[in-house]
Design a protein around this motif. Structure first.
Motif, mmCIF file in Angstrom:
data_model
loop_
_atom_site.group_PDB
_atom_site.id
_atom_site.type_symbol
_atom_site.label_atom_id
_atom_site.label_comp_id
_atom_site.label_asym_id
_atom_site.label_seq_id
_atom_site.Cartn_x
_atom_site.Cartn_y
_atom_site.Cartn_z
ATOM 1 N N GLU A 210 70.892 8.615 -3.597
ATOM 2 C CA GLU A 210 70.825 8.914 -2.168
ATOM 3 C C GLU A 210 72.191 8.729 -1.510
ATOM 4 O OE1 GLU A 210 67.684 7.030 -0.031
ATOM 5 O OE2 GLU A 210 66.107 7.771 -1.363
ATOM 6 N N VAL A 211 72.930 7.733 -1.959
ATOM 7 C CA VAL A 211 74.269 7.513 -1.406
ATOM 8 C C VAL A 211 75.192 8.668 -1.781
ATOM 9 C CG1 VAL A 211 76.267 5.977 -1.394
ATOM 10 C CG2 VAL A 211 73.956 5.009 -1.464
ATOM 11 N N ARG A 212 75.150 9.091 -3.036
ATOM 12 C CA ARG A 212 76.028 10.187 -3.489
ATOM 13 C C ARG A 212 75.716 11.493 -2.767
ATOM 14 N NH1 ARG A 212 75.600 7.512 -8.664
ATOM 15 N NH2 ARG A 212 73.760 8.743 -9.172
ATOM 16 N N GLN A 213 74.463 11.694 -2.389
ATOM 17 C CA GLN A 213 74.082 12.928 -1.700
ATOM 18 C C GLN A 213 74.745 13.063 -0.332
ATOM 19 O OE1 GLN A 213 69.792 12.999 -1.606
ATOM 20 N NE2 GLN A 213 69.610 13.574 -3.758
ATOM 21 N N MET A 214 75.255 11.970 0.199
ATOM 22 C CA MET A 214 75.940 12.048 1.493
ATOM 23 C C MET A 214 77.290 12.744 1.373
ATOM 24 S SD MET A 214 73.937 10.742 3.738
ATOM 25 C CE MET A 214 75.016 10.447 5.132
ATOM 26 N N GLY A 215 77.844 12.837 0.181
ATOM 27 C CA GLY A 215 79.130 13.487 -0.002
ATOM 28 C C GLY A 215 80.279 12.528 0.257
ATOM 29 N N ARG A 216 81.480 13.056 0.249
ATOM 30 C CA ARG A 216 82.688 12.235 0.366
ATOM 31 C C ARG A 216 82.981 11.923 1.837
ATOM 32 N NH1 ARG A 216 84.732 9.985 -4.127
ATOM 33 N NH2 ARG A 216 86.825 10.865 -4.151
ATOM 34 N N MET A 217 83.365 10.665 2.085
ATOM 35 C CA MET A 217 83.615 10.192 3.444
ATOM 36 C C MET A 217 85.062 9.742 3.606
ATOM 37 S SD MET A 217 80.743 10.457 5.069
ATOM 38 C CE MET A 217 79.119 10.977 4.483
ATOM 39 N N ASP A 218 85.527 9.783 4.860
ATOM 40 C CA ASP A 218 86.850 9.272 5.189
ATOM 41 C C ASP A 218 86.787 7.880 5.806
ATOM 42 O OD1 ASP A 218 88.649 11.626 4.584
ATOM 43 O OD2 ASP A 218 87.225 12.564 5.961
ATOM 44 N N ILE A 219 85.752 7.641 6.604
ATOM 45 C CA ILE A 219 85.579 6.348 7.270
ATOM 46 C C ILE A 219 84.102 5.986 7.245
ATOM 47 C CG2 ILE A 219 85.830 5.061 9.430
ATOM 48 C CD1 ILE A 219 88.095 7.050 10.188
ATOM 49 N N ILE A 220 83.813 4.744 6.883
ATOM 50 C CA ILE A 220 82.431 4.261 6.867
ATOM 51 C C ILE A 220 82.334 3.025 7.751
ATOM 52 C CG2 ILE A 220 80.558 3.305 5.476
ATOM 53 C CD1 ILE A 220 81.612 4.888 3.098
ATOM 54 N N PHE A 221 81.378 3.035 8.660
ATOM 55 C CA PHE A 221 81.005 1.838 9.403
ATOM 56 C C PHE A 221 79.742 1.276 8.752
ATOM 57 C CE2 PHE A 221 83.780 3.816 12.394
ATOM 58 C CZ PHE A 221 84.268 2.809 13.214
ATOM 59 N N CYS A 222 79.875 0.103 8.136
ATOM 60 C CA CYS A 222 78.738 -0.563 7.496
ATOM 61 C C CYS A 222 78.726 -1.997 8.004
ATOM 62 C CB CYS A 222 78.863 -0.505 5.974
ATOM 63 S SG CYS A 222 77.478 -1.264 5.096
ATOM 64 N N ARG A 223 78.250 -2.162 9.220
ATOM 65 C CA ARG A 223 78.394 -3.445 9.903
ATOM 66 C C ARG A 223 77.062 -4.192 9.940
ATOM 67 N NH1 ARG A 223 81.935 -2.019 15.243
ATOM 68 N NH2 ARG A 223 80.072 -0.879 15.869
ATOM 69 N N ASN A 224 77.130 -5.464 9.557
ATOM 70 C CA ASN A 224 75.987 -6.369 9.650
ATOM 71 C C ASN A 224 74.792 -5.924 8.813
ATOM 72 O OD1 ASN A 224 77.379 -7.954 11.698
ATOM 73 N ND2 ASN A 224 76.987 -6.230 13.060
ATOM 74 N N TYR B 131 82.466 2.565 -2.249
ATOM 75 C CA TYR B 131 83.780 2.900 -2.809
ATOM 76 C C TYR B 131 83.738 4.280 -3.455
ATOM 77 C CZ TYR B 131 88.014 2.475 -5.692
ATOM 78 O OH TYR B 131 89.238 2.681 -6.281
ATOM 79 N N GLU B 132 82.647 4.573 -4.153
ATOM 80 C CA GLU B 132 82.524 5.841 -4.869
ATOM 81 C C GLU B 132 82.553 7.038 -3.924
ATOM 82 O OE1 GLU B 132 79.330 8.155 -7.819
ATOM 83 O OE2 GLU B 132 79.028 6.051 -7.285
ATOM 84 N N VAL B 133 81.931 6.916 -2.752
ATOM 85 C CA VAL B 133 81.859 8.071 -1.850
ATOM 86 C C VAL B 133 83.047 8.147 -0.889
ATOM 87 C CG1 VAL B 133 79.356 8.222 -1.985
ATOM 88 C CG2 VAL B 133 80.396 6.868 -0.168
ATOM 89 N N LEU B 134 83.831 7.068 -0.791
ATOM 90 C CA LEU B 134 85.022 7.132 0.059
ATOM 91 C C LEU B 134 86.115 7.959 -0.609
ATOM 92 C CD1 LEU B 134 85.754 3.616 1.628
ATOM 93 C CD2 LEU B 134 85.435 5.767 2.849
ATOM 94 N N ARG B 135 86.786 8.788 0.175
ATOM 95 C CA ARG B 135 87.946 9.496 -0.335
ATOM 96 C C ARG B 135 89.098 8.509 -0.531
ATOM 97 N NH1 ARG B 135 86.479 13.953 3.636
ATOM 98 N NH2 ARG B 135 85.623 15.616 2.363
#
Length: 278
Positions: free
Chosen positions: A209-223, A241-245
Motif C-alpha cells: 500500500e505504501v509503494r502504491q503511493m509512488g515516489r515522494m519529495d516531501i513526507i509529513f509523518c507527524r505524531n 525511505y523507499e518511496v522518497l526520492r
C-alpha cells in the motif's frame, strides 16, 4: 446483556493481532481504553463473549478490523499545528526540492496520517500564500490515513471552532465559509482548497500500500511513530525511505527523532525546523 468481560489473555491476544495488522502497539497502560472500544464493538454486533467476537474479527475480511481501527485511532488535531515546520516547508524545503527538478516535473508532498484533513489543507494554504514559486511548478498534495471515518470527514472539509483556532484571520476569511449548524458555528473549506488535496486510505504497516503511493519529495509523518514499537518504527522508516526520492525530506512530530529510529536519514537543521533527509 451481561457485562462483557475481557480477560488478560483476551487483551494480549487482541493486542498481538492488532499489532500484526496495523503496527500499532498498545502498552498495558492503554488497557482500559482498548477494553472500552472492544466492548463497544461487541455490543454493536451482539456478541456476549470475546472469543466469538475475536473469531468474527479474524475472519471478516478486514471489514470489522477497519471499523475497530476507526475506533482505536486518535484523530485530535487542528490547522497549522507545529506551524514552524510549515514555515520550513515554504522557506527552505520547496526551493531545495525544486532546484533538483527539471522544468515541468511534479513536486509531490504526502501527509500521513492526515486524520480529518487539517494538516494537508494547512500545507495547501501555506504554499498558496507563502511560496513565491508555486506558479512555476506542478505541486501535488496527497493525504492518507488508516481511519476511513477520518478520511470521510477530511473530504467534507467542515470543521468546528477548535480546529481553526490557529488559522490566521486572513486565511480564515479567504479559504473558509462560516456556517451555523444546530446553533453551532462551523467553518466550511472552499472547494478550491478541498480539490487541491487527494485523500486515500493507506496502512503504513503494509508495504504494498505504501509503494502504491509512488515516489515522494516531501513526507509529513507527524505524531504517528510514537504509537509503534521499536521494530514497527524501524520498518515504517524503511518503507518511507523507499518511496522518497533521493534528497527527499521527512518531517516528524516534535517528540519524535528519526536519529533514534533508523540510520537511513540524516538530520538537516534549517532556520525554522529540524527535518530528516534521504
Amino acid at each position: 446483556m451481561p457485562e462483557l468481560v475481557i480477560s488478560d489473555a483476551d487483551f494480549l491476544r487482541f493486542r498481538d493481532h492488532f499489532y500484526r495488522k496495523t503496527g500499532i502497539h498498545f502498552e498495558p497502560g492503554k488497557r482500559y481504553y482498548v477494553d472500552k472500544r472492544l466492548q463497544e464493538r461487541m455490543k454493536a454486533l451482539g456478541y456476549e463473549s470475546f472469543r466469538d467476537y475475536f473469531n468474527h474479527l479474524r475472519f471478516d475480511r478486514d471489514q470489522e478490523l477497519q471499523a475497530l481501527t476507526n475506533l482505536m485511532t486518535v484523530n485530535e488535531t487542528y490547522f497549522f499545528r507545529e506551524v514552524y515546520q510549515l514555515h520550513c516547508l515554504v522557506n527552505s524545503l520547496m526551493d531545495e526540492v525544486a532546484a533538483r527538478k527539471q522544468p515541468g516535473e511534479r513536486i509531490r508532498i504526502w501527509s500521513m496520517p492526515c486524520s480529518s484533513g487539517e494538516e494537508p489543507y494547512s500545507i495547501a494554504m501555506m504554499l498558496l500564500e507563502e511560496w513565491a514559486n508555486l506558479s512555476n511548478w506542478d505541486v501535488e498534495i496527497l493525504a492518507s490515513d488508516i481511519d476511513t471515518a477520518a478520511l470521510d470527514k477530511a473530504r467534507q472539509g467542515r470543521y468546528e471552532q477548535r480546529a481553526v483556532h490557529s488559522v490566521p484571520t486572513h486565511y480564515l476569511q479567504r479559504y473558509f465559509t462560516p456556517d451555523f449548524n444546530a446553533g453551532r458555528k462551523q467553518y466550511q473549506l472552499k472547494d478550491d482548497i478541498r480539490d487541491s488535496v487527494g485523500f486515500t486510505r493507506v496502512n503504513l504497516n503494509l508495504p504494498a500500500e505504501v509503494r502504491q503511493m509512488g515516489r515522494m519529495d516531501i513526507i509529513f509523518c507527524r505524531n504517528l511513530l510514537i504509537y509503534f514499537d521499536e521494530l514497527s518504527r524501524r520498518q515504517a522508516a524503511e518503507r518511507l525511505y523507499e518511496v522518497l526520492r533521493p534528497g527527499g525530506f521527512i518531517c516528524l512530530g516534535h517528540s519524535e527523532s528519526m536519529s533514534r529510529i533508523s540510520p537511513l536519514f540524516r538530520a538537516r537543521k534549517f532556520p525554522d525546523a529540524l527535518v530528516y533527509q534521504k
